[in-house]
Write an enzyme that holds these catalytic residues in place. Structure first.
Site, PDB file in Angstrom:
ATOM      1  N   GLU A 184       0.831  -1.208   0.000  1.00 11.62           N
ATOM      2  CA  GLU A 184       0.000   0.000   0.000  1.00 11.62           C
ATOM      3  C   GLU A 184       0.867   1.260   0.000  1.00 11.62           C
ATOM      4  O   GLU A 184       0.778   2.122   0.872  1.00 11.62           O
ATOM      5  CB  GLU A 184      -0.968   0.008   1.182  1.00 11.62           C
ATOM      6  CG  GLU A 184      -2.029  -1.071   1.089  1.00 11.62           C
ATOM      7  CD  GLU A 184      -3.129  -0.947   2.113  1.00 11.62           C
ATOM      8  OE1 GLU A 184      -4.269  -1.383   1.839  1.00 11.62           O
ATOM      9  OE2 GLU A 184      -2.861  -0.406   3.216  1.00 11.62           O
ATOM     10  N   ASN A 226      -6.814   3.083  -1.915  1.00 15.11           N
ATOM     11  CA  ASN A 226      -7.718   4.221  -2.096  1.00 15.11           C
ATOM     12  C   ASN A 226      -8.053   4.462  -3.566  1.00 15.11           C
ATOM     13  O   ASN A 226      -7.855   5.561  -4.096  1.00 15.11           O
ATOM     14  CB  ASN A 226      -7.161   5.490  -1.460  1.00 15.11           C
ATOM     15  CG  ASN A 226      -6.996   5.364   0.044  1.00 15.11           C
ATOM     16  OD1 ASN A 226      -5.879   5.341   0.560  1.00 15.11           O
ATOM     17  ND2 ASN A 226      -8.120   5.255   0.744  1.00 15.11           N
ATOM     18  N   GLU A 284      -6.087  -7.026  -1.705  1.00 14.13           N
ATOM     19  CA  GLU A 284      -6.748  -7.128  -0.410  1.00 14.13           C
ATOM     20  C   GLU A 284      -8.217  -6.743  -0.565  1.00 14.13           C
ATOM     21  O   GLU A 284      -8.527  -5.700  -1.145  1.00 14.13           O
ATOM     22  CB  GLU A 284      -6.118  -6.185   0.632  1.00 14.13           C
ATOM     23  CG  GLU A 284      -4.675  -6.466   0.961  1.00 14.13           C
ATOM     24  CD  GLU A 284      -4.121  -5.488   1.986  1.00 14.13           C
ATOM     25  OE1 GLU A 284      -4.932  -4.821   2.690  1.00 14.13           O
ATOM     26  OE2 GLU A 284      -2.882  -5.375   2.094  1.00 14.13           O
ATOM     27  N   ASN A 299     -13.816  -4.868  16.952  1.00 16.52           N
ATOM     28  CA  ASN A 299     -13.710  -5.125  15.526  1.00 16.52           C
ATOM     29  C   ASN A 299     -13.410  -3.838  14.762  1.00 16.52           C
ATOM     30  O   ASN A 299     -13.843  -2.749  15.167  1.00 16.52           O
ATOM     31  CB  ASN A 299     -15.008  -5.724  14.986  1.00 16.52           C
ATOM     32  CG  ASN A 299     -15.276  -7.105  15.532  1.00 16.52           C
ATOM     33  OD1 ASN A 299     -14.355  -7.855  15.841  1.00 16.52           O
ATOM     34  ND2 ASN A 299     -16.543  -7.457  15.658  1.00 16.52           N
ATOM     35  N   SER A 393      -7.727  -9.757  17.507  1.00 12.30           N
ATOM     36  CA  SER A 393      -8.094  -9.638  16.106  1.00 12.30           C
ATOM     37  C   SER A 393      -9.269  -8.680  15.955  1.00 12.30           C
ATOM     38  O   SER A 393     -10.352  -8.935  16.478  1.00 12.30           O
ATOM     39  CB  SER A 393      -8.477 -11.009  15.529  1.00 12.30           C
ATOM     40  OG  SER A 393      -8.998 -10.860  14.217  1.00 12.30           O
ATOM     41  N   ASP A 396     -11.967 -10.697  13.196  1.00 13.39           N
ATOM     42  CA  ASP A 396     -12.609 -12.011  13.316  1.00 13.39           C
ATOM     43  C   ASP A 396     -13.999 -12.042  12.705  1.00 13.39           C
ATOM     44  O   ASP A 396     -14.463 -13.088  12.258  1.00 13.39           O
ATOM     45  CB  ASP A 396     -12.640 -12.474  14.779  1.00 13.39           C
ATOM     46  CG  ASP A 396     -13.255 -11.446  15.710  1.00 13.39           C
ATOM     47  OD1 ASP A 396     -14.472 -11.220  15.636  1.00 13.39           O
ATOM     48  OD2 ASP A 396     -12.505 -10.883  16.527  1.00 13.39           O
TER      49      ASP A 396
END
Length: 864
Positions: A184, A226, A284, A299, A393, A396
């Site tokens: 990135e 982006n 990604e 999250n 994480s 998750d």
């Protein structure tokens, strides 16, 4: 294409994973996936599972379709995954061997992961970060070993590190098919260096190392993010071309909750492919299948996303749409996609966060450990939002496995995309609205919410809200429950920002009074700095087109101090369709917030406001407004503001919780019905405040005062349970009173029509009658012995559907309600005092999905 179809289906059928079907027809399944058109024979179905070794060390078990423990790579391969992407950090460890986290993936561990992927039949994409820990926009820190080097020395170090790592992989038998030079690297920053003239030398050094070590058959890739930012990809590709950087594949991150529409993704990748002759792919992507937290660590995506439902079906659709977006790139230049960390599962349940933390830090199975502070400051390491919270994480809920390691059906999307799949039609999700206002501004909950189906269709259903927005007092976060006309539950989250200490507007030329700069735009149908219908001043951004159109205007704000910020704008217009997209967005580093709104009439100015944004260490915020509009839709955008907001402190609910417990413990047989009704209304308000994620102190104080008054105002004179007579020795000071009731003169009415409401057994001497879905007061009434009759007019703007007339007391507490169907203006009205058999039958038919009484045709769900 035939080879791909036969190969994937043959493997799937051997496992019993996909029902038998003709190659050209959809299979029966639990989710619906449209066939992806245009995938090449070498199409990439890739995943990044770089945390796998750390997860396994922490005890995470992956399972096959039968629920049996299995090797992760074998499970992925059995579901059509054919590539593995592996990130590589130079030295993600302290001197005494404590890992930084995120999988602790140095070159040696990357080789181990690559061997397992190769053994499962996958090719490998090596993702060099050229850093000791996370590298992404605004954060491209050189490895410790390279810091202080002059450019020629760093160029040599990057070349040699790349060559040595790839040589180790080749010696270990890893099937490397592609190598990514930097992660990135938006704006061209790489390994602590900035400026294209400088970093181009680093990119070329990495490329040369790949060619020299593995030959020309292995593809060299560069990676940016982006894609929604106007002209960014074309500029990056031009900068690389101007400086002679040798590469084959232009990779993009694409997360639908941050990065615009799939159509825009296709467009910007197609520009690179056709202009520079490069292959393109998505390195990604991801989507949430739930909003639930699996491990006690927040999250990344924790609020209702807009583009797709947060369901297994929504996840599969999101993946499929990204695949199609890449396949749509012209000339066969679209290679495929990689899903980011589909196996980053909880190492333990959410109620065992402290035990989980031990594993995260010991094994590197969390985002970052405290050890990483020696390399990055906390804000840099965690992208701002979790600056003081190292841990587990945040991904998750975006995995392609459930928390127990079982594959979700969305993992089959790579197989279903070959032929398509079809599931029985059913409701997949009901939108839970998000609303942000500044303290003191009116709170208008939406009158409808979107109900989405698993076949991709959706409809807007009227909603009745059960809480009272008058209970929302002071800065904080609140939840209001509701029920749609179809009987589906929904919850609106209302974020109230403090009106005190709001910062100055950091957006330059916020009202477009000074022309275009520093705004940029992409798309059609808009004019920056037009004189049409400004909110204030003499200029705005005006938009209109005679055919469907889309555009984005944006500005990059720099030098923003660390903290919390909100973005707002003023927008008016009309003519947009139900599936049109109108959205403002602010992003900083890997954090992003958005607010959707609707064009609802000339001079009916909307003021969308985002939830607070945590600004990353680089102090860069990109603000934008994006529109996807139907033919003829028009409007103006004006007065865009990015301001700092103070951190909200939740009120102390200790006393309120104690009073609720006290109310629950009373002997209800000892008190009159009317005084119990007052108490129950106070308890309802108190529970609303207690259920709020972060209620303001004013909201808490108001609920405390009403509940204490309700307890103090209890009047003795109840009955012994089941006897109907006063309990022995009980002083009777008030006769038992029946529950409040409301009777209507008609069960249906047109917008603007009238209905007579009869009230009975209402406590007090004053009350009001209003209408909900979103509650609006229609009339005040004076009660005589608890009764009154009043004629009310249903607002002309009321949407067709089931609403409720309600009786509320002076505090706003709901005492009684009755359903009222508001017809389409052209419908034939029926009358009757109470809901009769016809209305009951109509309700049953609507609940069953039958289209009656002019029900609208289902609109196709928006694909962003």
């Amino acid at each position: 294409m035939r080879t791909l179809v036969v190969g994937i289906l043959a493997g799937a059928l051997a496992l019993g994973a996909v029902p038998a079907a003709a190659e050209d027809g959809p299979v029966d399944a639990g989710i619906t996936v449209a066939k992806v058109e245009g995938m090449g024979e070498d199409w990439i179905n890739g995943v990044d599972v770089s945390t796998v070794l750390s997860l396994e060390a922490s005890g995470v078990v992956f399972r096959d379709e039968q629920g049996q423990p299995a090797d992760l790579f074998e499970v992925l391969a059995d579901h059509g995954v054919n590539w593995a992407r592996i990130r590589v950090w130079n030295d993600p460890f302290t001197a005494d061997g404590q890992g930084y986290g995120g999988g602790n993936v140095d070159a040696a561990r990357a080789v181990q992961i690559g061997q397992r992927a190769t053994a499962a039949g996958m090719q490998v994409l090596v993702d060099f970060h050229y850093s000791d820990f996370w590298a992404h926009p605004g954060q491209q820190k050189a490895p410790r070993a390279w810091q202080g080097m002059d450019l020629p020395t760093k160029v040599g170090a990057l070349h040699d590190y790349t060559a040595d790592t790839l040589a180790a992989m080749a010696a270990a038998g890893v099937d490397v098919g592609m190598v990514q030079i930097g992660n990135e690297t938006t704006s061209g920053d790489l390994a602590g260096s900035t400026g294209w003239d400088t970093t181009a030398q680093l990119f070329q050094a990495g490329s040369a190392a790949v060619r020299e070590t593995l030959g020309t058959a292995v593809k060299v890739a560069v990676h940016f993010t982006n894609p929604e930012r106007a002209g960014q990809y074309l500029a990056a590709a031009q900068a690389l071309a101007d400086r002679g950087v040798d590469y084959d594949v232009f990779l993009s991150s694409y997360y639908p909750f941050w990065h615009g529409t799939p159509e825009n993704l296709t467009a910007v990748l197609d520009q690179v492919a056709t202009t520079f002759g490069k292959d393109v792919a998505v390195a990604e992507t991801s989507w949430a299948y739930t909003l639930a937290d699996g491990d006690g660590y927040p999250n990344v995506i924790r609020t209702e996303p807009a583009a797709y439902p947060a369901t297994v079906q929504g996840q599969a659709t999101a993946i499929r749409d990204v695949m199609q977006a890449v396949a749509n790139v012209s000339g066969g230049h679209g290679l495929g996609t990689f899903y980011w960390e589909p196996a980053w599962l909880p190492v333990g349940p959410a109620d065992q966060a402290e035990a989980n933390r031990v594993l995260w830090e010991r094994d590197g199975s969390g985002w970052a450990s405290p050890a990483s502070q020696e390399f990055y400051d906390p804000t840099g390491a965690l992208g701002g939002e979790w600056a003081d919270d190292f841990g587990g994480s945040g991904w998750d809920n975006q995995a392609l496995f459930d928390a127990q390691g079982n594959p979700l059906e969305s993992l089959r999307v790579y197989q279903y995309a070959v032929t398509g799949s079809v599931a029985p039609r059913q409701v997949d999700a009901v939108t839970n609205p998000q609303l942000t206002v500044v303290d003191g501004e009116p709170i208008a909950l939406p009158e409808t919410v979107r109900v989405s189906y698993n076949d991709g269709s959706a409809e807007d259903q009227p909603v009745t809200w059960h809480g009272n927005t008058a209970w929302i007092l002071g800065a904080g976060t609140y939840r209001v429950s509701g029920t749609t006309s179809g009987g589906h539950a929904t919850v609106a989250t209302v974020t109230v920002l403090s009106s005190a200490d709001q910062g100055a507007n950091l957006v330059l030329n916020p009202g477009f009074e000074d022309g275009v700069a520093p705004w940029t735009g992409i798309g059609t149908g808009y004019t920056i700095g037009a004189t049409d219908d400004p909110y204030q001043g003499s200029r705005s951004t005006h938009f209109w087109a005679g055919s469907a159109y889309s555009f984005t205007v944006e500005q990059t704000v720099t030098g923003v101090p660390a903290g919390q910020y909100r973005l707002s704008a003023r927008v008016q217009g009309d003519g947009s369709g139900a599936d049109d997209v109108t959205r403002i967005t602010a992003s900083s580093g890997i954090s992003s917030v958005s607010a959707d709104f609707r064009l609802s009439g000339y001079a009916n100015w909307q003021q969308p406001q985002t939830a607070p944004l945590s600004v990353a260490a680089d102090g860069v915020v990109v603000v934008s407004a994006s529109f996807e509009l139907s033919a003829g839709a028009w409007g103006t955008l004006d007065q865009i503001e990015l301001v700092a907001v103070p951190t909200t402190v939740a009120g102390d609910t200790t006393e309120l919780a104690s009073l609720v417990a006290e109310a629950a413990a009373i002997d209800r047989t000892a008190y009159t019905a009317s005084s119990l009704a007052v108490l129950d209304a106070a308890v309802q308000r108190a529970q609303f405040v207690l259920d709020a994620p972060a209620p303001g102190q004013a909201a808490v104080d108001g609920a405390v005062a009403e509940l204490r008054a309700g307890l103090d105002g209890l009047v003795t004179g109840g009955t012994t349970p089941g006897s109907g007579t006063p309990a022995p020795g009980t002083p009777v000071t008030e006769a038992p009173v029946a529950a409040p009731s409301l009777t209507l003169s008609a069960s249906t009415v047109r917008p603007g029509g009238t209905v007579t409401a009869t009230l009975a057994d209402v406590p007090g001497d004053r009350a009001e009658v209003g209408i909900a879905s979103v509650y609006r007061r229609l009339a005040g009434v004076t009660l005589v012995d608890g009764a009154a009759t009043v004629v009310v007019t249903v607002p002309a703007a009321t949407t067709p559907g089931v609403h409720h007339l309600q009786v509320r007391d002076a505090t706003g507490a709901l005492l009684a309600e009755a359903p009222l169907r508001v017809l389409d203006p052209g419908s034939l009205a029926t009358t009757g005092a109470a809901p009769g058999p016809l209305l009951i039958l109509a309700g049953a038919l609507v609940g069953a999905g039958v289209l009656i009484l002019g029900t609208r045709a289902l609109r196709a769900r928006r694909r962003p």
